[in-house]
Write a protein that holds these residues in place. Structure first.
Motif, mmCIF file in Angstrom:
data_model
loop_
_atom_site.group_PDB
_atom_site.id
_atom_site.type_symbol
_atom_site.label_atom_id
_atom_site.label_comp_id
_atom_site.label_asym_id
_atom_site.label_seq_id
_atom_site.Cartn_x
_atom_site.Cartn_y
_atom_site.Cartn_z
ATOM 1 N N GLY A 226 30.267 26.809 54.489
ATOM 2 C CA GLY A 226 30.620 27.435 55.831
ATOM 3 C C GLY A 226 32.147 26.954 55.979
ATOM 4 N N ILE A 227 32.901 27.898 56.452
ATOM 5 C CA ILE A 227 34.299 27.498 57.115
ATOM 6 C C ILE A 227 34.593 27.939 58.285
ATOM 7 N N ASP A 228 35.043 26.962 59.178
ATOM 8 C CA ASP A 228 35.360 27.219 60.384
ATOM 9 C C ASP A 228 36.972 27.458 60.502
ATOM 10 N N HIS A 229 37.141 28.865 61.000
ATOM 11 C CA HIS A 229 38.573 29.436 60.951
ATOM 12 C C HIS A 229 39.178 29.233 62.369
ATOM 13 N N GLY A 230 38.180 28.666 63.197
ATOM 14 C CA GLY A 230 38.701 28.409 64.796
ATOM 15 C C GLY A 230 38.538 29.667 65.551
ATOM 16 N N GLN A 231 38.180 29.222 66.838
ATOM 17 C CA GLN A 231 38.273 30.360 67.883
ATOM 18 C C GLN A 231 36.797 31.097 67.642
ATOM 19 N N GLY A 232 36.050 30.503 67.114
ATOM 20 C CA GLY A 232 34.519 31.348 66.963
ATOM 21 C C GLY A 232 34.517 32.231 65.761
ATOM 22 N N VAL A 233 35.653 32.043 64.857
ATOM 23 C CA VAL A 233 35.651 33.013 63.506
ATOM 24 C C VAL A 233 35.215 31.995 62.402
#
Length: 293
Positions: A226-233
């Motif tokens: 799982g990758i967190d691209h930031g700001q809920g994406v």
């Protein structure tokens, strides 16, 4: 009555606000120009991510709120007085006219949005082992991952295709599993059919927020990143053969993070890429070809 040439001399945001006010039976005097709002895409359909850009009087996004489908969504500063909220839509939503409420302190705008219907195909899937359910460890860890909302935005521009191979299952497909129709289900991503060991790359920059392995109890998802691209994406990759990253590691767009496999509940070697926005799986295709900045 407003002259036609006067209408078209206004900015695109102002013209859009006038059209919205007309649909709602209000006037521009009630909106003023203190709070300007723009919605993209202009004609959204089920599965699209709605980008609500707000021009406010101040630079404090804490005073701003956006409510859609009876849920409040976070608002982030883009630059100066420009702010943005991302609103997910899914195949389970009801198409038709919806309302987005934008509030800045005491000032409120109710925006009419027409969400277009969309036809999704149906598949029949036979899973090995009878399609056994999620284990508690994968359920809890994946659910926690999907709730991540980071203040900083890491992505920039359109997302990359995460692997080669043909698209075997598109977003939104409804399914029969082992002959039983899955109610309230839709395929929450895009599947790419390709050989075991084919590299998988990060579609955008982000932080590795989840690594789960079949050997640790990820019985359905298989080896997972799982990758967190930031700001809920968030991006999630399932059924991997191998994993090349660790939790907490920061990756760049195009960096290899793993390899295609057939672990977990899988009918053959493929990559499942799910894209989540504020906890809901949305269609990744607009993010690849149009981009949301």
């Amino acid at each position: 009555m407003m002259a036609v040439h006067s209408f078209f001399q206004r900015s695109s945001v102002q013209r859009w606000a006038i059209a919205v006010c007309s649909a709602l039976g209000t006037t521009m005097s009630s909106v003023a120009y203190a709070l300007e709002v723009q919605l993209l895409p202009a004609e959204p359909q089920l599965g699209d991510t709605l980008s609500v850009t707000i021009q406010a009087n101040d630079t404090n996004s804490d005073d701003l709120s956006v409510i859609f489908n009876q849920q409040s969504y976070p608002v982030f500063s883009v630059a100066g007085q420009t702010h943005r909220a991302l609103l997910p839509t899914t195949p389970l939503d009801t198409p038709g006219q919806l309302t987005i409420q934008v509030r800045d302190g005491d000032e409120v705008q109710n925006l009419a949005v027409w969400l277009r219907d969309r036809t999704f195909p149906t598949q029949r899937i036979t899973l090995r082992g009878g399609g056994s359910g999620l284990t508690e460890i994968e359920r809890s860890r994946v659910q926690a991952f999907k709730q991540i909302v980071t203040l900083e935005r890491f992505w920039n521009g359109p997302f990359l295709r995460p692997t080669s191979g043909r698209v075997s299952t598109v977003f939104g497909v409804q399914r029969y599993y082992n002959g039983v129709f899955a109610n309230d289900y839709y395929h929450r991503g895009v599947d790419y059919a390709t050989g075991t060991g084919t590299p998988v790359v990060a579609p955008a920059a982000g932080r590795i927020a989840l690594v789960g392995r079949e050997s640790e109890g990820f019985r359905v998802h298989g080896n997972t990143i799982g990758i967190d691209h930031g700001q809920g994406v968030l991006s999630i990759f399932l059924h991997l053969n191998s994993i090349n990253v660790q939790e907490g590691e920061f990756v760049q767009a195009g960096q290899t993070v793993g390899a295609v496999g057939s672990t977990g509940s899988s009918t053959g070697p493929h990559l499942h890429w799910g894209l989540y926005v504020n906890g809901q799986a949305v269609d990744p295709v607009p993010w690849r070809f149009d981009g949301i900045n």
